[in-house]
Design an enzyme around this catalytic site. Structure first.
Site, PDB file in Angstrom:
ATOM      1  CG  ASP A 115      -1.897   1.154   1.204  1.00 47.11           C
ATOM      2  OD1 ASP A 115      -2.521   1.350   0.150  1.00 47.11           O
ATOM      3  OD2 ASP A 115      -2.025   1.858   2.216  1.00 47.11           O
ATOM      4  CG  ASN A 146      -4.575  10.887  -5.736  1.00 48.31           C
ATOM      5  OD1 ASN A 146      -3.814  10.800  -6.698  1.00 48.31           O
ATOM      6  ND2 ASN A 146      -5.282   9.867  -5.298  1.00 48.31           N
ATOM      7  CG  ASP A 183      -4.231   7.670 -12.413  1.00 47.03           C
ATOM      8  OD1 ASP A 183      -4.604   7.222 -11.313  1.00 47.03           O
ATOM      9  OD2 ASP A 183      -5.005   8.176 -13.255  1.00 47.03           O
ATOM     10  CD  GLU A 239      -4.140   3.880  -1.744  1.00 43.90           C
ATOM     11  OE1 GLU A 239      -4.276   4.254  -0.577  1.00 43.90           O
ATOM     12  OE2 GLU A 239      -5.055   3.954  -2.591  1.00 43.90           O
TER      13      GLU A 239
END
Length: 533
Positions: A238, A246, A255, A281
Site C-alpha cells: 500500500d 492526489n 496514476d 493504491e
C-alpha cells in the site's frame, strides 16, 4: 517465285514446279500413295496407326475425374500441385482468388517461396531450403504451419499452409500439394477473444491482474502448493500518504505513481508469481515456492527500490510503500491468508509506514510431545490434552494482537481476558481442515498465559540492551472425557496448535519460564474444587 528466279531460286526448278501445279494433282497423289504404301512393311504401317489411337477411359473413371476437378475448382481454399521437379502442375481458382495470380501465368512455372512472398511465423521470409513444399517432396511427411503470403493488391494474408506429399502405389513421390486456408478471420477472432480476456482479467491502468482474477487464482494457488507440500507466500503493498499525493499533485500524478509501483512489482516477479491490483493504491503479490522469510526479504528489496526511484510526476520526489507479508498455514483459505497479510499491513502503517511486517511462520512442525495432566481424575468433564511452553520474538502487546488475530480468523469465542492471560474457545469446524463425514465438531479451550521477558541470548549484551520477547504457556483442554476419542481429539488439537504457533511466530521455549507455586496450585486445585463443591 518467277520474280526471284535466277537470284533466290533455280529457274529450272521453278518452271518444273509450275508445270506440276498445272497438271492433274489427284493422279499424282494416287501414284505417290500407291508407291510408298507398297514399299512399307504392313505390320510396321499398322503399328504407326496404333500410336495415335488413345484408349478411352471407362465411364466411371471419367465421372470421378470430372468430380475431382469440379471439386478442386469450387473450393474456397487455394490448392497448388507441384511435381517432383518443382514445376507447378495445378493452380485452382481458390489460389487465384487468394493470391491474385491467374493460372495461366504460373502453369508449368518453377515453384519458389518468393512467388507468393511466403513469410514464417515470425514474419521472416522463408528461404528455398525451408520451403514446406520442398520439404514434403524430400521427406514424404506432411506439415501444417501458420504462414503469411502476399495476396491481392500486395496485402499480407495469414494462411494455414497444409503440405502433403503425393505418393503413387509403388511408393514413388510424384510431387506435393499445398493447401492454403485463409486464416485472417480466425486470427481476428483469436485477437478479439484475447482482448476480451485481458479486459476481463487485467487492470486497465497498470496492466496487471485485477481483483476478480486474483480471487479466482488465489484459491487454486494455495491448493496447488498444499498438495505439493510446498511453501507459498503473499504480500500486500500500500502506497504511503497516497491521498496527499492526489491532493497535492493531482490524480494523473497519482496514476503515474501507481503504474511505477506496478512496474516494480512485475519486475520482481519470479516463475509462478502473480501481481494483482487489489484496489486503489493496494497491490497483492503471490509468491510461488517462497517461505515467509524469503518473501519478507523480497518485500524489503521492493520497499527500498521504490524509495530510491524519483517520480517525474512528483517533480522528482520519491514515494514509500508499506508491505504486509504472510505465508500459507495449515487450514488457511484465500480469505484467511489475505486477512492475515492485511493485518500485517495495518501494523506496518501503525508503526510509522515505509516498512515490512510479517505475520505467521508457515507450516512448522511440532517440537515436543504433549505433557499429560498431573491430576488423574477420570471422571472429569474437562480433559487436558496438552501443554506447550513457547516463545515469540515480539513484545507482549504485539503478541496479544497476534493472539486476537488468531481468534478472529478461527471464529473463536473469547471467554476471559486478563493483563497476561486469555482464555478462548475454538470449534474445530472452522479450522479449515477436512474431516470425515461422520465426525462431530469438537470445542477446544485454549488457556494462554503470557509474560514479557528480555532475550538475553548468549549473555554478551547488557540486560537493558537485550530485545523483548514474550513467553507463552498454552494449555489445551476439551470437554469430552471419553478415552476412545482421546487420540482423535489430540490430533485435531495439534492441528490447531500448528496454526496457533504460526500466527504468533512462536517456537518451542528451551528455557520455559517458572510458574509460581501459588499460581500453579490455584490452576490445579480450583477446577477440582469447583467440581466437588
Amino acid at each position: 517465285m518467277f520474280e526471284c528466279a535466277g537470284t533466290q531460286f533455280d529457274p529450272d526448278l521453278v518452271r518444273q514446279f509450275a508445270d506440276f501445279c498445272d497438271s492433274d494433282l489427284g493422279a499424282a497423289e494416287r501414284e505417290v500413295a500407291a508407291r510408298w504404301l507398297q514399299s512399307l512393311d504392313p505390320e510396321l504401317v499398322n503399328s504407326y496407326w496404333q500410336l495415335n489411337c488413345v484408349p478411352s477411359a471407362p465411364p466411371q473413371q471419367q465421372a470421378d475425374d470430372l468430380f475431382h476437378r469440379r471439386l478442386l475448382e469450387s473450393m474456397y481454399d487455394g490448392v497448388v500441385f507441384v511435381d517432383v521437379n518443382g514445376r507447378i502442375a495445378y493452380w485452382n481458382r481458390g489460389a487465384e482468388r487468394l493470391t491474385g495470380i491467374p493460372t495461366a501465368s504460373v502453369q508449368q512455372r518453377q515453384w519458389t517461396p518468393e512467388l507468393l512472398q511466403i513469410a514464417d511465423e515470425r514474419g521472416q521470409p522463408i528461404a528455398a531450403s525451408d520451403c514446406p513444399l520442398a520439404a514434403a517432396i524430400r521427406s514424404g511427411v506432411q506439415s501444417l504451419r501458420r504462414l503469411s503470403i502476399s495476396g491481392r493488391s500486395g496485402r499480407t494474408v495469414a494462411v494455414d499452409a497444409h503440405t502433403m506429399p503425393v505418393i503413387d502405389g509403388n511408393g514413388a513421390t510424384l510431387g506435393a500439394i499445398l493447401l492454403l486456408h485463409d486464416a485472417s478471420s480466425e486470427i481476428s477472432l483469436e485477437q478479439r477473444c484475447q482482448s476480451l480476456y485481458e479486459k476481463a482479467t487485467k487492470d486497465p491502468l497498470t496492466q496487471v491482474a485485477n481483483r476478480a482474477e486474483l480471487e479466482r487464482v488465489h484459491e487454486m494457488f494455495i491448493s496447488a502448493h498444499q498438495q505439493q507440500q510446498a511453501p507459498c507466500s503473499l504480500m500486500i503493498c500500500d502506497l504511503d500518504h497516497f491521498k496527499h499525493i492526489n491532493d497535492t499533485f493531482g490524480h494523473q500524478a497519482g496514476d503515474e505513481v501507481i503504474k511505477s509501483l506496478a512496474a516494480l512489482l512485475k519486475s520482481a516477479c519470479g516463475p509462478g508469481d502473480m501481481v494483482a491490483r487489489y484496489g486503489g493504491e493496494e497491490f497483492v503479490l503471490l509468491c510461488a515456492d517462497c517461505d515467509n522469510a524469503t518473501a519478507a526479504r523480497r518485500a524489503e528489496q521492493i520497499r527500498k527500490s521504490l524509495a530510491r526511484i524519483p517520480q517525474p510526476s512528483l517533480d522528482g520526489r520519491c514515494v514509500t510503500v508499506s508491505i504486509g507479508v504472510t505465508e500459507v498455514q495449515p487450514g488457511d483459505t484465500a480469505e484467511t491468508m489475505l486477512r492475515r497479510a492485511d493485518r500485517a499491513l495495518l501494523m506496518a502503517k501503525a508503526k510509522g509506514r515505509n516498512r515490512v511486517v510479517q505475520l505467521g511462520t508457515g507450516s512448522v512442525g511440532m517440537g515436543q510431545q504433549p505433557k499429560r495432566s498431573l491430576w488423574p481424575f477420570g471422571a472429569s468433564s474437562s480433559v487436558e490434552l496438552l501443554t506447550e511452553y513457547l516463545v515469540t520474538p515480539v513484545p507482549l502487546k504485539l503478541a496479544v494482537e497476534k493472539l486476537r488475530g488468531f481468534a478472529v480468523d478461527h471464529q473463536a469465542r473469547i471467554i476471559k481476558t486478563e493483563p497476561q492471560r486469555m482464555v478462548i474457545e475454538i470449534d474445530d469446524r472452522h479450522s479449515g481442515r477436512l474431516r470425515r463425514f461422520g465426525d462431530r465438531p469438537v470445542c477446544f479451550t485454549f488457556d494462554v498465559q503470557l509474560v514479557e521477558r528480555r532475550n538475553h541470548g548468549d549473555g554478551s549484551r547488557p540486560p537493558q540492551a537485550c530485545p523483548l520477547c514474550t513467553k507463552i504457556r498454552l494449555t489445551v483442554t476439551v470437554n469430552d472425557s471419553r478415552e476412545r476419542r482421546r487420540e482423535e481429539m489430540l490430533t485435531r488439537a495439534r492441528r490447531l496448535l500448528i496454526s496457533f504457533r504460526s500466527y504468533l511466530m512462536a517456537s518451542i521455549d528451551e528455557q520455559p519460564w517458572a510458574e509460581s507455586m501459588l499460581t500453579r496450585a490455584k490452576r490445579l486445585l480450583v477446577p477440582w474444587l469447583s467440581r466437588n463443591s
